[in-house]
Design an enzyme around this catalytic site. Structure first.
Site, mmCIF file in Angstrom:
data_model
loop_
_atom_site.group_PDB
_atom_site.id
_atom_site.type_symbol
_atom_site.label_atom_id
_atom_site.label_comp_id
_atom_site.label_asym_id
_atom_site.label_seq_id
_atom_site.Cartn_x
_atom_site.Cartn_y
_atom_site.Cartn_z
ATOM 1 N N HIS A 144 106.464 55.877 1.038
ATOM 2 C CA HIS A 144 105.829 55.997 -0.274
ATOM 3 C C HIS A 144 104.443 56.630 -0.192
ATOM 4 C CE1 HIS A 144 108.715 53.814 -2.859
ATOM 5 N NE2 HIS A 144 109.036 53.209 -1.728
ATOM 6 N N SER A 176 105.386 49.470 -1.367
ATOM 7 C CA SER A 176 105.989 50.009 -2.584
ATOM 8 C C SER A 176 106.064 49.023 -3.733
ATOM 9 C CB SER A 176 107.393 50.533 -2.281
ATOM 10 O OG SER A 176 108.225 49.475 -1.833
ATOM 11 N N LYS A 234 111.891 60.794 -1.609
ATOM 12 C CA LYS A 234 110.972 60.346 -2.662
ATOM 13 C C LYS A 234 110.115 61.526 -3.131
ATOM 14 C CE LYS A 234 111.161 55.495 -1.340
ATOM 15 N NZ LYS A 234 112.409 55.588 -0.577
#
Length: 396
Positions: A214, A186, A244
């Site tokens: 991610h 990330s 996310k």
């Protein structure tokens, strides 16, 4: 009366962080966390959110969440193993398994919880874990909690991984050996060499664990980094987050049914924490439905990511070796990175500085997280501000 020793420790430690540009000021967002956010009454282009697909403010998820509250209430009421398992949780986990291409899945209250739960449920003091040197803090903490021997290998260096795997296995000192890596890193936006990891894992019978927080919703046409490489049947643990790209909150581990059954009886956050709320559970399931039905949001995310990346590269910014929409502007000096972020903020672009200990010393940066919800006009304005501030501070 409070402890003098504690007060002295806190005062000295906070002062030291401020002196070295390492003290993080927390900003309060007034309203929704979308492509434009309001802080201190001022609107700013938001380039610091993990809301990759804009689903955190998607009306379809909001409607589903409201309906769940009306039917189920606001809380699950208990841990999963007593009577906190709602039919919604089972539906979510079935969708997660379908989404990740595995036999089963288990949901947790956060992605951080997943790594604390799953690693320590399988690995112990008789085992060893081969961990990428740039793995996320939650992986590091999960490994420490397991009490297994932690053997760090150089970032995405398959030669180093093979050497250390061979040494660990041939030593005969460990009952089990796991290799664990982020799917997408990330801070730099690069993708793990999962084919290389799988090849080495087969050679030495390593347990494989991928933290794809991610990657899920981003790589593999949205299904994640394991899917990107077509390795769904080769990876033992697929960990992901619902916080996310999915746009809600929570986490999950996907894998074979016997693994998930074991985590349900031995992973402590599952056993001792109240289950995900009904609204979060049904909103997450709705997000998965959207991603499995259409690639539109994923395609738009990549278009926006490439557009911003190319604009910053043309200006002369060092964006490292990102392979995903995550776009760091690497400054180096921590104080200068903080100042760069501050000036961007003052000019209407919210992009937070990332400094030690989140990244190694001397690699301070401003990290940009474009989403599918940004318009080209927003990105053009952000690039213009980057040019102005970058020249002002002598960065470009």
């Amino acid at each position: 009366m409070t402890s003098k020793a504690l007060n002295q420790f806190l005062d000295e430690s906070i002062a030291n962080l401020k002196e070295h540009g390492l003290y993080n000021e927390i900003d309060v967002v007034q309203g929704a966390n979308g492509p434009i956010i309001t802080i201190n009454g001022q609107e700013k282009i938001n380039l610091s959110s993990n809301n990759y697909l804009g689903l955190a403010t998607d009306n379809r998820l909001m409607v589903a969440a409201k309906q769940a509250v009306d039917t189920y209430g606001v809380g699950a009421g208990a841990v999963r193993t007593i009577n906190g398992t709602l039919d919604l949780h089972i539906q979510l986990e079935e969708k997660l398994a379908q989404f990740k291409g595995t036999e089963a899945a288990i949901s947790y209250q956060s992605g951080f919880n997943c790594n604390m739960a799953a690693i320590s449920a399988v690995m112990d003091k008789n085992d060893a874990i081969l961990s990428d040197s740039l793995n996320h803090a939650s992986i590091i903490d999960g490994c420490r909690l397991s009490k297994a021997k932690i053997i760090q290998f150089e970032h995405s260096d398959m030669k180093d991984l093979r050497q250390k795997a061979r040494k660990a296995v041939q030593s005969g000192a460990y009952k089990k050996v796991m290799v664990i890596s982020d799917g997408v890193f990330s801070m730099d936006g690069d993708i793990a060499n999962l084919p290389g990891i799988v090849e080495i894992a087969k050679e030495f019978d390593l347990i494989t664990y991928v933290d794809d927080a991610h990657g899920s919703g981003v790589t593999g046409n949205g299904a994640g980094t394991v899917k990107h490489f077509g390795l769904e049947k080769q990876i033992d643990f697929q960990m992901g987050t619902l916080s996310k790209a999915i746009g809600v909150v929570g986490g999950y581990v996907a894998g074979k049914e016997n693994l998930i059954n074991w985590l349900k009886v031995r992973s402590r956050p599952f056993l001792f924490s109240t289950a995900l709320s009904p609204a979060d559970t049904i909103a997450s399931a709705k997000a998965l439905e959207i991603l499995m039905d259409s690639k539109e949001l994923n395609v738009q995310l990549w278009e926006n990511g490439n557009y911003l990346k190319n604009g910053l590269m043309k200006l002369g910014f060092n964006i490292g070796h990102s392979e995903t929409p995550i776009t760091p502007c690497i400054i180096g000096d921590e104080k200068k990175a903080q100042m760069f972020s501050k000036r961007l903020n003052e000019e209407g672009v919210y992009a937070k500085a990332i400094v030690f200990p989140t990244v190694p010393r001397g690699t301070g940066r401003v990290r940009n997280m474009p989403t599918s919800a940004h318009t080209k006009e927003m990105l053009d304005e952000a690039i213009s501000v980057y040019e102005q501030v970058g020249k002002e501070l002598g960065i470009i």
